[in-house]
Write a protein that holds these residues in place. Structure first.
Motif, mmCIF file in Angstrom:
data_model
loop_
_atom_site.group_PDB
_atom_site.id
_atom_site.type_symbol
_atom_site.label_atom_id
_atom_site.label_comp_id
_atom_site.label_asym_id
_atom_site.label_seq_id
_atom_site.Cartn_x
_atom_site.Cartn_y
_atom_site.Cartn_z
ATOM 1 N N VAL A 51 -12.955 -3.389 11.905
ATOM 2 C CA VAL A 51 -11.599 -3.200 12.446
ATOM 3 C C VAL A 51 -10.564 -3.821 11.507
ATOM 4 C CG1 VAL A 51 -10.042 -3.815 14.351
ATOM 5 C CG2 VAL A 51 -12.334 -2.915 14.840
ATOM 6 N N ASP A 52 -10.859 -4.991 10.959
ATOM 7 C CA ASP A 52 -9.952 -5.649 10.020
ATOM 8 C C ASP A 52 -9.730 -4.780 8.775
ATOM 9 O OD1 ASP A 52 -8.404 -7.983 9.075
ATOM 10 O OD2 ASP A 52 -10.028 -8.130 7.586
ATOM 11 N N SER A 53 -10.791 -4.166 8.266
ATOM 12 C CA SER A 53 -10.640 -3.312 7.076
ATOM 13 C C SER A 53 -9.760 -2.106 7.404
ATOM 14 C CB SER A 53 -12.004 -2.873 6.527
ATOM 15 O OG SER A 53 -12.588 -1.862 7.298
ATOM 16 N N ILE A 54 -9.862 -1.595 8.614
ATOM 17 C CA ILE A 54 -9.040 -0.451 9.022
ATOM 18 C C ILE A 54 -7.580 -0.856 9.146
ATOM 19 C CG2 ILE A 54 -8.567 1.126 10.951
ATOM 20 C CD1 ILE A 54 -11.663 1.310 11.266
ATOM 21 N N LEU A 55 -7.323 -2.016 9.729
ATOM 22 C CA LEU A 55 -5.939 -2.485 9.838
ATOM 23 C C LEU A 55 -5.305 -2.658 8.457
ATOM 24 C CD1 LEU A 55 -6.313 -5.075 12.734
ATOM 25 C CD2 LEU A 55 -5.076 -2.889 12.811
ATOM 26 N N LYS A 56 -6.048 -3.232 7.529
ATOM 27 C CA LYS A 56 -5.532 -3.410 6.173
ATOM 28 C C LYS A 56 -5.374 -2.069 5.472
ATOM 29 C CE LYS A 56 -7.090 -8.131 5.657
ATOM 30 N NZ LYS A 56 -8.076 -9.048 5.119
ATOM 31 N N ARG A 58 -4.650 0.806 6.879
ATOM 32 C CA ARG A 58 -3.446 1.440 7.426
ATOM 33 C C ARG A 58 -2.170 0.820 6.862
ATOM 34 N NH1 ARG A 58 -4.912 2.074 13.830
ATOM 35 N NH2 ARG A 58 -6.531 3.652 13.587
ATOM 36 N N GLU A 59 -2.150 -0.498 6.779
ATOM 37 C CA GLU A 59 -0.981 -1.193 6.246
ATOM 38 C C GLU A 59 -0.717 -0.771 4.798
ATOM 39 O OE1 GLU A 59 0.172 -5.710 4.931
ATOM 40 O OE2 GLU A 59 -1.137 -5.455 6.668
ATOM 41 N N LEU A 60 -1.762 -0.731 4.006
ATOM 42 C CA LEU A 60 -1.614 -0.345 2.603
ATOM 43 C C LEU A 60 -1.236 1.125 2.461
ATOM 44 C CD1 LEU A 60 -4.606 -2.419 1.272
ATOM 45 C CD2 LEU A 60 -2.210 -2.716 0.573
ATOM 46 N N MET A 61 -1.763 1.983 3.314
ATOM 47 C CA MET A 61 -1.403 3.406 3.271
ATOM 48 C C MET A 61 0.075 3.592 3.609
ATOM 49 S SD MET A 61 -3.847 5.411 2.243
ATOM 50 C CE MET A 61 -3.564 7.055 2.892
ATOM 51 N N GLU A 62 0.577 2.828 4.578
ATOM 52 C CA GLU A 62 1.990 2.922 4.949
ATOM 53 C C GLU A 62 2.898 2.561 3.776
ATOM 54 O OE1 GLU A 62 2.850 0.650 8.456
ATOM 55 O OE2 GLU A 62 1.396 1.793 9.647
ATOM 56 N N ASN A 63 2.401 1.698 2.896
ATOM 57 C CA ASN A 63 3.173 1.287 1.722
ATOM 58 C C ASN A 63 2.783 2.072 0.467
ATOM 59 O OD1 ASN A 63 4.703 -0.784 3.013
ATOM 60 N ND2 ASN A 63 2.837 -1.996 3.097
ATOM 61 N N TRP A 64 2.046 3.141 0.641
ATOM 62 C CA TRP A 64 1.636 4.040 -0.436
ATOM 63 C C TRP A 64 0.756 3.372 -1.492
ATOM 64 C CZ3 TRP A 64 2.109 9.089 0.362
ATOM 65 C CH2 TRP A 64 3.032 9.488 1.320
ATOM 66 N N ASN A 65 0.063 2.334 -1.111
ATOM 67 C CA ASN A 65 -0.907 1.683 -1.990
ATOM 68 C C ASN A 65 -2.281 2.298 -1.738
ATOM 69 O OD1 ASN A 65 0.910 -0.133 -3.179
ATOM 70 N ND2 ASN A 65 0.743 -1.503 -1.420
ATOM 71 N N HIS A 67 -4.823 3.394 -3.574
ATOM 72 C CA HIS A 67 -6.020 2.864 -4.226
ATOM 73 C C HIS A 67 -6.507 1.600 -3.510
ATOM 74 C CE1 HIS A 67 -8.872 1.817 -7.329
ATOM 75 N NE2 HIS A 67 -8.304 0.625 -7.434
ATOM 76 N N MET A 68 -5.582 0.693 -3.234
ATOM 77 C CA MET A 68 -5.950 -0.546 -2.538
ATOM 78 C C MET A 68 -6.387 -0.256 -1.099
ATOM 79 S SD MET A 68 -5.756 -2.822 -4.815
ATOM 80 C CE MET A 68 -6.014 -4.231 -3.781
ATOM 81 N N ALA A 69 -5.745 0.730 -0.470
ATOM 82 C CA ALA A 69 -6.110 1.101 0.901
ATOM 83 C C ALA A 69 -7.555 1.582 0.949
ATOM 84 C CB ALA A 69 -5.166 2.183 1.427
ATOM 85 N N MET A 145 -2.227 2.039 16.941
ATOM 86 C CA MET A 145 -1.759 0.879 16.191
ATOM 87 C C MET A 145 -2.867 -0.155 16.067
ATOM 88 S SD MET A 145 0.998 1.180 14.722
ATOM 89 C CE MET A 145 1.490 -0.437 14.210
ATOM 90 N N GLU A 146 -3.541 -0.425 17.138
ATOM 91 C CA GLU A 146 -4.647 -1.380 17.122
ATOM 92 C C GLU A 146 -5.930 -0.582 17.345
ATOM 93 O OE1 GLU A 146 -6.476 -4.941 16.658
ATOM 94 O OE2 GLU A 146 -4.321 -4.675 16.588
#
Length: 176
Positions: A51-56, A58-65, A67-69, A145-146
């Motif tokens: 779940v933590d990897s998914i939250l991170k 999503r956060e990185l995808m929202e910021n267009w990162n 590769h890191m996502a 969201m969660e």
């Protein structure tokens, strides 16, 4: 580089996780996803990390990162694979007193795949669809969201496994 990533990250990591899980469900539970009997600390730790990897992711995808996502999402896939190795369902299946533990492990494995592969829909839609078909024609989970741990319906039936990423053999370079 593409060949290496295809074989290792996609084939050996995601593809192998899906194929092993569905194969074990078919072999040990006639393709029916069992209900978990009790969730151990190891089960909960894997679930939390996925779940933590998914939250991170999503956060990185929202910021267009992107590769890191993807790196974060693959961390969850790798963790699910480690869980399989640590839990050793093939050993649990040999011991009748471990029936409940085997049910929990198989349930956690298929649930982790369901949660992780649903996140891949925007990046690998065909692979997501093929995986969900093998998992018994499940719908893509809505991107809440969660993210919550999925509870598959009691008696849910998976299909037979088929390779998601067939091996690609590179042609040897000719020295003519």
């Amino acid at each position: 580089s593409f060949h290496t990533r295809y074989q290792s990250e996609l084939g050996n990591n995601l593809g192998n996780l899906v194929q092993r899980t569905i194969s074990m469900l078919n072999r040990y539970r006639d393709g029916i996803v069992p209900e978990p009997t009790s969730v151990s600390e190891a089960d909960q730790a894997m679930q939390t990390e996925v779940v933590d990897s998914i939250l991170k992711f999503r956060e990185l995808m929202e910021n267009w990162n992107i590769h890191m996502a993807l790196t974060e999402l693959w961390r969850g896939i790798t963790r699910a694979n480690q869980y399989v190795e640590e839990s050793a369902p093939w050993k649990l299946a040999k011991e009748e007193e471990q029936t409940g533990r085997l049910d929990t492990v198989l349930n956690r494995m298929i649930s982790a795949i369901y949660l992780l592969v649903s996140e891949l829909e925007s990046i690998l839609p065909d692979i997501t669809q093929a995986t969900l078909e093998q998992m018994g024609n499940l719908p893509v989970l809505a991107g809440e969201m969660e993210p919550t741990w999925p509870q598959l319906p009691q008696g849910h039936q998976v299909s037979k496994p088929t390779p998601l990423f067939p091996r690609i053999e590179l042609e040897a370079e000719s020295s003519s």
